[in-house]
Every structure is written in C-alpha cells, then in structure tokens.
Design a protein around this motif. Structure first.
Motif, PDB file in Angstrom:
ATOM      1  N   LEU A 170       0.835  -1.217   0.000  1.00 20.78           N
ATOM      2  CA  LEU A 170       0.000   0.000   0.000  1.00 20.78           C
ATOM      3  C   LEU A 170       0.860   1.254   0.000  1.00 20.78           C
ATOM      4  CD1 LEU A 170      -2.860  -0.737   2.539  1.00 20.78           C
ATOM      5  CD2 LEU A 170      -3.122  -0.046   0.155  1.00 20.78           C
ATOM      6  N   LEU A 171       1.890   1.250   0.828  1.00 20.25           N
ATOM      7  CA  LEU A 171       2.789   2.398   0.879  1.00 20.25           C
ATOM      8  C   LEU A 171       3.477   2.603  -0.462  1.00 20.25           C
ATOM      9  CD1 LEU A 171       4.312   1.896   4.426  1.00 20.25           C
ATOM     10  CD2 LEU A 171       2.901   3.831   3.683  1.00 20.25           C
ATOM     11  N   ARG A 172       3.827   1.528  -1.126  1.00 18.83           N
ATOM     12  CA  ARG A 172       4.479   1.647  -2.436  1.00 18.83           C
ATOM     13  C   ARG A 172       3.540   2.248  -3.473  1.00 18.83           C
ATOM     14  NH1 ARG A 172       7.531  -4.161  -1.816  1.00 18.83           N
ATOM     15  NH2 ARG A 172       9.490  -3.321  -1.005  1.00 18.83           N
ATOM     16  N   VAL A 173       2.317   1.764  -3.521  1.00 20.61           N
ATOM     17  CA  VAL A 173       1.353   2.297  -4.496  1.00 20.61           C
ATOM     18  C   VAL A 173       1.096   3.779  -4.224  1.00 20.61           C
ATOM     19  CG1 VAL A 173      -1.040   2.186  -5.309  1.00 20.61           C
ATOM     20  CG2 VAL A 173       0.252   0.065  -4.966  1.00 20.61           C
ATOM     21  N   ALA A 174       0.819   4.114  -2.977  1.00 19.09           N
ATOM     22  CA  ALA A 174       0.506   5.504  -2.634  1.00 19.09           C
ATOM     23  C   ALA A 174       1.713   6.418  -2.840  1.00 19.09           C
ATOM     24  CB  ALA A 174       0.010   5.585  -1.196  1.00 19.09           C
ATOM     25  N   THR A 175       2.903   5.945  -2.506  1.00 23.93           N
ATOM     26  CA  THR A 175       4.103   6.763  -2.722  1.00 23.93           C
ATOM     27  C   THR A 175       4.317   7.003  -4.209  1.00 23.93           C
ATOM     28  OG1 THR A 175       5.113   5.963  -0.672  1.00 23.93           O
ATOM     29  CG2 THR A 175       6.593   6.923  -2.314  1.00 23.93           C
ATOM     30  N   PHE A 176       4.095   5.974  -5.018  1.00 20.24           N
ATOM     31  CA  PHE A 176       4.193   6.177  -6.464  1.00 20.24           C
ATOM     32  C   PHE A 176       3.219   7.262  -6.910  1.00 20.24           C
ATOM     33  CE2 PHE A 176       2.488   5.319 -10.716  1.00 20.24           C
ATOM     34  CZ  PHE A 176       3.616   5.615 -11.454  1.00 20.24           C
ATOM     35  N   GLU A 177       1.984   7.211  -6.423  1.00 22.94           N
ATOM     36  CA  GLU A 177       1.009   8.240  -6.807  1.00 22.94           C
ATOM     37  C   GLU A 177       1.458   9.627  -6.354  1.00 22.94           C
ATOM     38  OE1 GLU A 177      -3.362   7.032  -7.393  1.00 22.94           O
ATOM     39  OE2 GLU A 177      -2.757   6.173  -5.458  1.00 22.94           O
ATOM     40  N   LEU A 178       2.027   9.709  -5.163  1.00 12.70           N
ATOM     41  CA  LEU A 178       2.480  11.009  -4.667  1.00 12.70           C
ATOM     42  C   LEU A 178       3.600  11.590  -5.528  1.00 12.70           C
ATOM     43  CD1 LEU A 178       2.471  10.386  -0.812  1.00 12.70           C
ATOM     44  CD2 LEU A 178       0.963  11.943  -2.079  1.00 12.70           C
ATOM     45  N   ILE A 179       4.490  10.738  -6.023  1.00  8.87           N
ATOM     46  CA  ILE A 179       5.611  11.277  -6.795  1.00  8.87           C
ATOM     47  C   ILE A 179       5.321  11.389  -8.290  1.00  8.87           C
ATOM     48  CG2 ILE A 179       7.377  10.582  -5.132  1.00  8.87           C
ATOM     49  CD1 ILE A 179       8.048   8.200  -6.902  1.00  8.87           C
ATOM     50  N   ALA A 180       4.382  10.589  -8.792  1.00  9.45           N
ATOM     51  CA  ALA A 180       4.209  10.550 -10.250  1.00  9.45           C
ATOM     52  C   ALA A 180       2.821  10.932 -10.741  1.00  9.45           C
ATOM     53  CB  ALA A 180       4.550   9.144 -10.760  1.00  9.45           C
ATOM     54  N   ARG A 181       1.892  11.163  -9.866  1.00  2.70           N
ATOM     55  CA  ARG A 181       0.526  11.489 -10.284  1.00  2.70           C
ATOM     56  C   ARG A 181       0.060  12.792  -9.639  1.00  2.70           C
ATOM     57  NH1 ARG A 181      -3.020   7.882 -12.541  1.00  2.70           N
ATOM     58  NH2 ARG A 181      -3.964   9.877 -12.940  1.00  2.70           N
ATOM     59  N   PRO A 182       0.605  13.923 -10.072  1.00  2.00           N
ATOM     60  CA  PRO A 182       0.209  15.195  -9.469  1.00  2.00           C
ATOM     61  C   PRO A 182      -1.262  15.539  -9.688  1.00  2.00           C
ATOM     62  CG  PRO A 182       1.545  15.558 -11.428  1.00  2.00           C
ATOM     63  CD  PRO A 182       1.571  14.083 -11.150  1.00  2.00           C
ATOM     64  N   ASP A 183      -1.911  14.856 -10.639  1.00  2.00           N
ATOM     65  CA  ASP A 183      -3.333  15.096 -10.886  1.00  2.00           C
ATOM     66  C   ASP A 183      -4.220  14.501  -9.794  1.00  2.00           C
ATOM     67  OD1 ASP A 183      -2.329  12.598 -12.056  1.00  2.00           O
ATOM     68  OD2 ASP A 183      -4.399  12.274 -12.713  1.00  2.00           O
ATOM     69  N   VAL A 184      -3.674  13.610  -8.976  1.00  3.01           N
ATOM     70  CA  VAL A 184      -4.443  13.012  -7.886  1.00  3.01           C
ATOM     71  C   VAL A 184      -4.122  13.797  -6.616  1.00  3.01           C
ATOM     72  CG1 VAL A 184      -4.933  10.918  -6.565  1.00  3.01           C
ATOM     73  CG2 VAL A 184      -4.310  10.747  -8.989  1.00  3.01           C
ATOM     74  N   PRO A 185      -5.115  14.417  -6.013  1.00  2.00           N
ATOM     75  CA  PRO A 185      -4.872  15.221  -4.817  1.00  2.00           C
ATOM     76  C   PRO A 185      -4.237  14.400  -3.682  1.00  2.00           C
ATOM     77  CG  PRO A 185      -7.073  15.631  -5.666  1.00  2.00           C
ATOM     78  CD  PRO A 185      -6.526  14.456  -6.425  1.00  2.00           C
ATOM     79  N   THR A 186      -3.364  15.043  -2.941  1.00  2.00           N
ATOM     80  CA  THR A 186      -2.675  14.395  -1.829  1.00  2.00           C
ATOM     81  C   THR A 186      -3.665  13.764  -0.862  1.00  2.00           C
ATOM     82  OG1 THR A 186      -0.841  15.942  -2.037  1.00  2.00           O
ATOM     83  CG2 THR A 186      -1.040  14.773   0.064  1.00  2.00           C
ATOM     84  N   ALA A 187      -4.701  14.493  -0.506  1.00  2.00           N
ATOM     85  CA  ALA A 187      -5.691  13.976   0.448  1.00  2.00           C
ATOM     86  C   ALA A 187      -6.350  12.704  -0.067  1.00  2.00           C
ATOM     87  CB  ALA A 187      -6.748  15.040   0.745  1.00  2.00           C
ATOM     88  N   VAL A 188      -6.592  12.620  -1.355  1.00  2.00           N
ATOM     89  CA  VAL A 188      -7.210  11.426  -1.939  1.00  2.00           C
ATOM     90  C   VAL A 188      -6.256  10.245  -1.837  1.00  2.00           C
ATOM     91  CG1 VAL A 188      -8.067  10.395  -4.086  1.00  2.00           C
ATOM     92  CG2 VAL A 188      -8.739  12.722  -3.463  1.00  2.00           C
ATOM     93  N   VAL A 189      -4.986  10.463  -2.164  1.00  2.00           N
ATOM     94  CA  VAL A 189      -3.995   9.391  -2.078  1.00  2.00           C
ATOM     95  C   VAL A 189      -3.938   8.851  -0.647  1.00  2.00           C
ATOM     96  CG1 VAL A 189      -1.542   8.800  -2.293  1.00  2.00           C
ATOM     97  CG2 VAL A 189      -2.619  10.286  -3.999  1.00  2.00           C
ATOM     98  N   LEU A 190      -3.816   9.746   0.324  1.00  2.00           N
ATOM     99  CA  LEU A 190      -3.720   9.331   1.719  1.00  2.00           C
ATOM    100  C   LEU A 190      -4.998   8.659   2.205  1.00  2.00           C
ATOM    101  CD1 LEU A 190      -1.199  11.195   1.499  1.00  2.00           C
ATOM    102  CD2 LEU A 190      -1.639  11.857   3.847  1.00  2.00           C
ATOM    103  N   ASP A 191      -6.150   9.254   1.920  1.00  2.00           N
ATOM    104  CA  ASP A 191      -7.423   8.687   2.373  1.00  2.00           C
ATOM    105  C   ASP A 191      -7.652   7.288   1.811  1.00  2.00           C
ATOM    106  OD1 ASP A 191      -7.927  10.995   3.796  1.00  2.00           O
ATOM    107  OD2 ASP A 191      -9.383  11.793   2.350  1.00  2.00           O
ATOM    108  N   GLU A 192      -7.392   7.112   0.533  1.00  2.00           N
ATOM    109  CA  GLU A 192      -7.593   5.801  -0.096  1.00  2.00           C
ATOM    110  C   GLU A 192      -6.654   4.756   0.498  1.00  2.00           C
ATOM    111  OE1 GLU A 192      -9.666   4.437  -2.529  1.00  2.00           O
ATOM    112  OE2 GLU A 192     -10.887   6.225  -2.246  1.00  2.00           O
ATOM    113  N   ALA A 193      -5.393   5.118   0.697  1.00  2.00           N
ATOM    114  CA  ALA A 193      -4.433   4.177   1.270  1.00  2.00           C
ATOM    115  C   ALA A 193      -4.833   3.786   2.686  1.00  2.00           C
ATOM    116  CB  ALA A 193      -3.030   4.773   1.248  1.00  2.00           C
ATOM    117  N   VAL A 194      -5.269   4.742   3.471  1.00  2.00           N
ATOM    118  CA  VAL A 194      -5.697   4.461   4.848  1.00  2.00           C
ATOM    119  C   VAL A 194      -6.914   3.538   4.849  1.00  2.00           C
ATOM    120  CG1 VAL A 194      -6.701   5.509   6.924  1.00  2.00           C
ATOM    121  CG2 VAL A 194      -4.668   6.526   5.850  1.00  2.00           C
TER     122      VAL A 194
END
Length: 146
Positions: A89-113
């Motif tokens: 989960l941390l790997r998927v979300a970290t990838f989104e944080l570094i490579a998917r600026p179109d996905v809001p940070t809050a969405v990445v964190l909320d979905e992973a949690v």
C-alpha cells in the motif's frame, strides 16, 4: 526518475479505488512468488485494467526511489518488518504522490488508509497515514497539495 508526471487519463473515484485494490493484489502476489510485478503481468489469464497495470509498472520501475522514501519516513520500521499489505500500500501511494500530481494528496492518503483498514492490521491505518503524510510533505510542496 526523469519525469514526475506519468501520461495517464484521469479516472473516476470508484475506478481509481478498484485500480488501487487490483494493483495491491498484484504487487502482493508478485512479492509472495518472489518475482517482479512486471514479469507477473504477462502470465495473467485475465489482464488487469490499464490503470491498475500503470500503477504496478510504476511501482516496479521506481522501486528504489519509492522504497528509499518509505524507509526514510517510517521511524523504527524497516520494509522487512512491515506487514506485506502495508508495504505494498505504501508503495502504491508513494508512487502516486511522486508521479501522479493530478491526484490530490488527500485522496492518495485517504484511499491508502481505507485500504489498510480493510485489508491489514488494526493499527495499519494510522501507520500508513503517518508514513504517507511525511512522504507527502517531502515530495509535494505545500502549494501543490489539494
């Protein structure tokens, strides 16, 4: 990593969650079989949706950077000590944080949690949130957060 933005089409929220879940399953399976996720994909009888494949391949291709970020922001926890689901989960979300600026940070964190709460241990939601919040503070400048 040469470019922080991957060329992918935007997804609807439900579609995004299904892609994350499928990517999580595939990364977990690859780790269980001790193979790379990219080598697992061609062996599948049913191909995952494009967005899940992009997440898996993104995690695979940026593994060193992703794992470095996770280890440097997870106090007193090495990757090997983490539950396998949390690690993926941390790997998927970290990838989104570094490579998917179109996905809001809050969405990445909320979905992973939410995925951590559904698929991992009782304390995983808090752990995943803490590590990802620290990573997000490093890789996404304050102005880029949504």
């Amino acid at each position: 990593m040469t470019s922080r933005a991957e060329a992918v089409a935007p997804l609807a929220p439900g579609e995004r969650r299904r892609s994350r879940e499928r990517a999580l399953e595939l990364l977990y399976e690859a780790e269980s079989k001790d193979v790379s996720a990219s080598s697992l994909l061609p062996e599948l009888k049913i191909r995952p949706e494009r967005s899940a494949t992009e997440l898996v391949l993104g995690v695979d291709s940026h593994a060193a950077e992703i794992d470095g970020l996770i280890e440097s922001h997870s106090t007193d926890w090495t990757l090997d000590r983490m539950p396998a689901i949390d690690r993926q989960l941390l790997r998927v979300a970290t990838f989104e944080l570094i490579a998917r600026p179109d996905v809001p940070t809050a969405v990445v964190l909320d979905e992973a949690v939410e995925l951590a709460k559904s698929y991992s241990t009782e304390n995983s939601g808090r752990f995943v949130n803490g590590v990802l919040a620290a990573i997000a503070a490093k890789v996404r400048p304050t102005g880029a957060r949504r």
